[in-house]
Design an enzyme around this catalytic site. Structure first.
Site: not given
Ligand code: RB5
Length: 147
Positions: A8-9, A65-68, A70, A98-99, A109, A133, A136
């Site tokens: 995003d922006h 994004c700003g934090t990852g 969302g 593992h995932n 940010r 793994h 799982r």
């Protein structure tokens, strides 16, 4: 390897740096935008990247994004997507081993550009270990498919 990337922006500047970085490594990168810094809503970009990975149009996806956060919440709504918000190289390695994470979410940010590029390099060069793994991951898939 085919990588699809979007933002995003709040994550566009980091996305553009990652695109350039991956192209310099001769990786095949599909940048789905945005291409300006105008404000946009991140879920549609998360869905497009997630659908391309889940539909095997791309091997891996990256969302900024700003934090990852969302982006990861939205991408994880798509069946078959295992999106991880990562801010360090240890977690980048672990979430592939593992995932078997198939979408990497980064916060512009939160992490600096140099660290973000190291996280990307670590993430795309680490293989899933399988074994226990894998069992799982199958259990997570069952949660999705039973809903
Ligand atoms: C946009 O301001 C911001 O909310 C978004 O980039 C992201 O951080 C959401 O999780």
């Amino acid at each position: 390897m085919n990588i699809v990337i979007g933002s995003d922006h709040g994550g566009k500047k980091l996305k553009d740096s990652i695109v350039e970085h991956l192209k310099n490594k001769s990786l095949n990168v599909n940048d789905i935008g945005p291409y300006t810094i105008d404000s946009v809503d991140f879920p549609s970009y998360a869905v497009e990247v997630g659908n391309r990975v889940a539909g095997n149009d791309a091997d891996l996806g990256i969302l900024c994004c700003g934090t990852g956060i969302g982006m990861s919440i939205a991408a994880n709504k798509i069946n078959g997507i295992r999106a991880s918000v990562v801010s360090d190289c240890f977690s980048a390695e672990a979430t592939r081993k593992h995932n078997n994470s198939n979408v990497l979410c980064l916060g512009e940010r939160v992490v600096g550009e140099s660290l973000a590029l190291k996280i990307v390099d670590t993430w795309i060069s680490t293989e899933f270990e399988g074994g226990r793994h894998g069992r799982r991951i199958e259990q997570i898939s069952k949660i999705e498919n039973d809903l």
